[in-house]
Scaffold this motif. Structure first.
Motif, PDB file in Angstrom:
ATOM      1  N   GLU A  57      84.783  10.485  56.862  1.00 38.48           N
ATOM      2  CA  GLU A  57      85.583  10.615  58.078  1.00 38.48           C
ATOM      3  C   GLU A  57      87.064  10.361  57.796  1.00 38.48           C
ATOM      4  N   VAL A  58      87.360   9.429  56.880  1.00 37.44           N
ATOM      5  CA  VAL A  58      88.748   9.159  56.499  1.00 37.44           C
ATOM      6  C   VAL A  58      89.352  10.416  55.875  1.00 37.44           C
ATOM      7  N   ARG A  59      88.606  11.017  54.961  1.00 39.67           N
ATOM      8  CA  ARG A  59      89.102  12.232  54.303  1.00 39.67           C
ATOM      9  C   ARG A  59      89.384  13.327  55.336  1.00 39.67           C
ATOM     10  N   GLY A  60      88.465  13.505  56.272  1.00 37.11           N
ATOM     11  CA  GLY A  60      88.664  14.507  57.321  1.00 37.11           C
ATOM     12  C   GLY A  60      89.861  14.186  58.202  1.00 37.11           C
ATOM     13  N   ALA A  61      90.003  12.910  58.547  1.00 31.37           N
ATOM     14  CA  ALA A  61      91.121  12.500  59.408  1.00 31.37           C
ATOM     15  C   ALA A  61      92.453  12.685  58.688  1.00 31.37           C
ATOM     16  N   LEU A  62      92.472  12.396  57.385  1.00 26.67           N
ATOM     17  CA  LEU A  62      93.716  12.587  56.642  1.00 26.67           C
ATOM     18  C   LEU A  62      94.047  14.075  56.523  1.00 26.67           C
ATOM     19  N   ASP A  66      95.446  12.697  61.162  1.00 25.32           N
ATOM     20  CA  ASP A  66      95.132  11.770  62.260  1.00 25.32           C
ATOM     21  C   ASP A  66      95.036  10.363  61.668  1.00 25.32           C
ATOM     22  N   ILE A  67      96.173   9.718  61.578  1.00 23.98           N
ATOM     23  CA  ILE A  67      96.255   8.418  60.898  1.00 23.98           C
ATOM     24  C   ILE A  67      95.455   7.351  61.638  1.00 23.98           C
ATOM     25  N   ASP A  68      95.468   7.369  62.953  1.00 29.12           N
ATOM     26  CA  ASP A  68      94.727   6.360  63.725  1.00 29.12           C
ATOM     27  C   ASP A  68      93.227   6.452  63.446  1.00 29.12           C
ATOM     28  N   GLU A  69      92.700   7.659  63.438  1.00 34.95           N
ATOM     29  CA  GLU A  69      91.272   7.849  63.144  1.00 34.95           C
ATOM     30  C   GLU A  69      90.966   7.423  61.710  1.00 34.95           C
ATOM     31  N   ALA A  70      91.861   7.721  60.796  1.00 34.37           N
ATOM     32  CA  ALA A  70      91.669   7.319  59.398  1.00 34.37           C
ATOM     33  C   ALA A  70      91.630   5.792  59.286  1.00 34.37           C
ATOM     34  N   GLN A  71      92.509   5.121  60.005  1.00 32.55           N
ATOM     35  CA  GLN A  71      92.519   3.652  59.961  1.00 32.55           C
ATOM     36  C   GLN A  71      91.243   3.068  60.557  1.00 32.55           C
ATOM     37  N   LEU A 125      95.759   2.320  50.807  1.00 29.19           N
ATOM     38  CA  LEU A 125      97.125   2.572  50.366  1.00 29.19           C
ATOM     39  C   LEU A 125      97.584   3.968  50.779  1.00 29.19           C
ATOM     40  N   ALA A 126      96.694   4.954  50.650  1.00 34.60           N
ATOM     41  CA  ALA A 126      97.041   6.330  51.035  1.00 34.60           C
ATOM     42  C   ALA A 126      97.331   6.424  52.536  1.00 34.60           C
ATOM     43  N   VAL A 127      96.524   5.750  53.327  1.00 29.09           N
ATOM     44  CA  VAL A 127      96.741   5.784  54.789  1.00 29.09           C
ATOM     45  C   VAL A 127      98.048   5.066  55.136  1.00 29.09           C
ATOM     46  N   THR A 128      98.311   3.953  54.484  1.00 29.26           N
ATOM     47  CA  THR A 128      99.546   3.213  54.748  1.00 29.26           C
ATOM     48  C   THR A 128     100.762   4.057  54.371  1.00 29.26           C
TER      49      THR A 128
END
Length: 133
Positions: A57-62, A66-71, A125-128
């Motif tokens: 799901e993180v990969r899809g959100a990125l 969609d940073i909020d969904e990734a977090q 780190l990638a999301v940040t």
């Protein structure tokens, strides 16, 4: 001479008593420890499956930026891996690593948890970094 024979007989009784006690501890304690590890293995497996799903799901959100969904997904993955790490770090697992046939499975499972934890840290780190862009 009879005094020496009595001492030798007393020593033999003490050795047999200690051997019996150790045998009982192994026969009762062994299955308890292995059962505990088996339950933990199933729980760790479930945590890893859930964390893998969250990382997907993180990969899809990125991909959708969609940073909020990734977090949120990262938080789920991190929580699951914390649970898996806690379980895999128990003393019973240390004992189980020395048991033939089971030890390698326990060792590999611990390593998988460590690698998955590292992957979550990299994703964090990638999301940040993505959030700062």
């Amino acid at each position: 001479m009879s005094e020496r024979a009595d001492l030798a007989q007393d020593d033999g009784l003490a050795v047999r008593l200690v051997a019996r006690i150790l045998l009982v501890v192994i026969l009762i304690g062994g299955p308890i420890v292995l059962g505990w590890v088996a339950i933990d293995l199933f729980s760790v497996r479930q945590s890893l499956v859930t964390a893998r799903s969250a990382m997907t799901e993180v990969r899809g959100a990125l991909g959708e930026v969609d940073i909020d969904e990734a977090q949120n997904s990262l938080a789920i993955a991190s929580e699951e891996l914390d649970d898996a790490s806690r379980r895999a770090g128990r003393f019973t697992w240390t004992i189980a690593t020395e048991v033939p046939y089971i030890g390698p499975t326990v060792t590999v499972t611990r390593q998988v948890v460590e690698v998955a934890d590292a992957a979550v840290e990299i994703a964090e780190l990638a999301v940040t970094e993505g959030q700062q862009l």
